[in-house]
Write a protein that holds these residues in place. Structure first.
Motif, PDB file in Angstrom:
ATOM      1  N   GLU A 181     -20.070 -62.783 -19.581  1.00  0.00           N
ATOM      2  CA  GLU A 181     -21.438 -62.659 -19.053  1.00  0.00           C
ATOM      3  C   GLU A 181     -21.447 -62.027 -17.676  1.00  0.00           C
ATOM      4  N   GLU A 182     -22.387 -61.088 -17.476  1.00  0.00           N
ATOM      5  CA  GLU A 182     -22.529 -60.408 -16.194  1.00  0.00           C
ATOM      6  C   GLU A 182     -24.002 -60.052 -16.005  1.00  0.00           C
ATOM      7  N   HIS A 183     -24.876 -61.016 -16.277  1.00  0.00           N
ATOM      8  CA  HIS A 183     -26.304 -60.737 -16.141  1.00  0.00           C
ATOM      9  C   HIS A 183     -26.693 -60.695 -14.670  1.00  0.00           C
ATOM     10  N   GLU A 184     -27.688 -59.888 -14.371  1.00  0.00           N
ATOM     11  CA  GLU A 184     -28.148 -59.762 -12.987  1.00  0.00           C
ATOM     12  C   GLU A 184     -29.678 -59.815 -12.953  1.00  0.00           C
ATOM     13  N   PRO A 185     -30.306 -60.892 -12.489  1.00  0.00           N
ATOM     14  CA  PRO A 185     -29.683 -62.113 -11.986  1.00  0.00           C
ATOM     15  C   PRO A 185     -29.148 -62.962 -13.141  1.00  0.00           C
ATOM     16  N   GLU A 186     -28.187 -63.830 -12.842  1.00  0.00           N
ATOM     17  CA  GLU A 186     -27.635 -64.712 -13.872  1.00  0.00           C
ATOM     18  C   GLU A 186     -28.508 -65.960 -13.973  1.00  0.00           C
ATOM     19  N   GLU A 187     -29.061 -66.193 -15.152  1.00  0.00           N
ATOM     20  CA  GLU A 187     -29.953 -67.349 -15.321  1.00  0.00           C
ATOM     21  C   GLU A 187     -29.332 -68.402 -16.224  1.00  0.00           C
ATOM     22  N   HIS A 188     -28.163 -68.121 -16.802  1.00  0.00           N
ATOM     23  CA  HIS A 188     -27.585 -69.050 -17.761  1.00  0.00           C
ATOM     24  C   HIS A 188     -26.750 -70.125 -17.062  1.00  0.00           C
ATOM     25  N   LEU A 189     -26.814 -71.318 -17.639  1.00  0.00           N
ATOM     26  CA  LEU A 189     -26.259 -72.489 -16.941  1.00  0.00           C
ATOM     27  C   LEU A 189     -24.761 -72.373 -16.657  1.00  0.00           C
ATOM     28  N   ILE A 190     -23.972 -72.018 -17.664  1.00  0.00           N
ATOM     29  CA  ILE A 190     -22.513 -72.108 -17.487  1.00  0.00           C
ATOM     30  C   ILE A 190     -22.011 -71.183 -16.361  1.00  0.00           C
ATOM     31  N   PRO A 191     -22.358 -69.869 -16.346  1.00  0.00           N
ATOM     32  CA  PRO A 191     -21.915 -69.052 -15.215  1.00  0.00           C
ATOM     33  C   PRO A 191     -22.499 -69.504 -13.876  1.00  0.00           C
ATOM     34  N   ARG A 192     -23.714 -70.077 -13.899  1.00  0.00           N
ATOM     35  CA  ARG A 192     -24.287 -70.561 -12.629  1.00  0.00           C
ATOM     36  C   ARG A 192     -23.489 -71.753 -12.103  1.00  0.00           C
TER      37      ARG A 192
END
Ligand SMILES: NC(=O)c1ccc[n+]([C@@H]2O[C@H](COP(=O)([O-])OP(=O)(O)OC[C@H]3O[C@@H](n4cnc5c(N)ncnc54)[C@H](O)[C@@H]3O)[C@@H](O)[C@H]2O)c1
Length: 325
Positions: A181-192
């Motif tokens: 995962e490399e979302h911008e912005p990151e909204e997903h729990l695990i990477p957060r």
């Protein structure tokens, strides 16, 4: 089979592309890179064309003549869809319609669409079967549901088999491929959570008074490698009845607190947690009933224990940080 993978440089698409190639198929990526990087297409053919460029799609279809389409490209944030609904109608519905025009001109055998658990909205049913009421609470889910209907409604006249996969929470990374995962912005729990633990920052938990085991929200986390294998199984299932939508999840809920604990254990650090008010629209529990996909395709999640998901997500996060340094 030659498969056009839209959104194939995105998080899930990059896994689907590699899963197809490993299973002996010939994927071609279509992605205009608005939310991803060109490097993620390394080793594959990339057509950097936008969905809304219908003429550009005709050209791609004419040159590659795909046998099947897996359509993952789209706008993916529930919050953004509330602030800017037009983008979601334009990209998720209009972009999909443009792709169907290309399928009308250059027929394909099968079309598989990335849908979402957000089509069910704020449901109290748990686990959720595909027959549960669909009342999306945000334009993201409405745009996905609208395209599911357009796709299934037009598949017969286009002479193709259609299917939609409603993903629950995609998570983890394939340890061999390292395209997480490399979302911008990151909204997903695990990477957060991983980011907050590695950077020693406090993590906001939105509400701990839900009617769940420990009071925090429960979600159904599905390893992205298992998601990829579900796509390969659907594409290969010639006998599968057209027009079906399937949940892709494990059937088990994991709470926010359980995710945080698993990440703290994996990183051997104590996460710093701050509890704040509930976020409007967050259902207490979203857990799939994946029986239909299992019984129709014999598909089984094999990598979706929370420990394996967290371990692979941590591995990916460390690699990503090293590459960026
Ligand atoms: N990540 C999840 O947990 C989850 C859950 C349910 C459904 N989904 C769906 O799965 C799909 C993939 O999600 P993801 O997490 O990999 O997202 P992502 O943002 O990582 O990937 C989407 C890709 O689509 C491309 N794209 C977007 N609009 C485009 C357009 N108009 N033309 C060409 N390319 C375009 C982006 O550049 C990006 O590479 C999406 O359709 C999303 O709605 C994801």
């Amino acid at each position: 089979m030659k498969v056009l993978v839209t959104g194939g440089t995105g998080y899930i698409g990059a896994h689907v592309t590699r899963g197809l190639a490993e299973s002996g198929h010939d994927p071609v990526i279509l992605d205009d890179l608005r939310a991803s990087k060109r490097e993620r297409a390394e080793g594959f053919v990339l057509e950097a064309v936008a969905l809304e460029d219908t003429e550009g799609l005709f050209d791609v279809f004419a040159r590659h003549r795909p046998d099947a389409v897996i359509h993952l490209a789209g706008s993916i944030s529930v919050g953004e869809s509330v602030r800017n609904p037009e983008l979601y109608w334009q990209n998720n519905l209009g972009g999909g319609a443009s792709l169907l025009l290309a399928c009308a001109r250059y027929p394909v055998q099968a079309f598989l669409f990335s849908s979402t658990a957000a089509v069910y909205g704020d449901t109290t049913v748990s686990p959720i079967p595909e027959t549960a009421p669909m009342q999306p609470t945000a334009p993201y889910g409405s745009s996905k549901l609208a395209f599911e209907r357009l796709l299934h409604g037009s598949a017969k006249s286009l002479g193709m088999r259609s299917a939609a996969l409603r993903y629950f929470n995609a998570a983890g990374a394939n340890p061999q491929w390292m395209v997480g995962e490399e979302h911008e912005p990151e909204e997903h729990l695990i990477p957060r959570v991983i980011g907050s633990v590695l950077e020693n920052r406090a993590l906001q938990v939105y509400g701990n008074d839900y009617p769940t085991g420990d009071g925090t929200c429960e979600r159904d986390y599905i390893h992205v490698t298992d998601l990829a294998s579900a796509h390969v199984a659907v594409i290969e299932a010639d006998e599968l009845e057209s027009g079906r939508s399937f949940n892709v999840g494990t059937g088990h809920g994991t709470s926010v607190t359980q995710v945080i604990d698993a990440i703290g254990k994996r990183l051997e650090r104590e996460p710093i947690v701050e509890v704040s008010a509930r976020r409007p629209g967050d259902p207490a529990s979203l857990v799939a009933d994946p029986t239909a996909l299992k019984s129709n395709l014999g598909w089984r999640p094999e990598h979706s224990s929370i420990e394996e998901i967290v371990d692979s997500a941590v591995q990916w996060d460390l690699v990503r940080r090293e590459r960026a340094a």
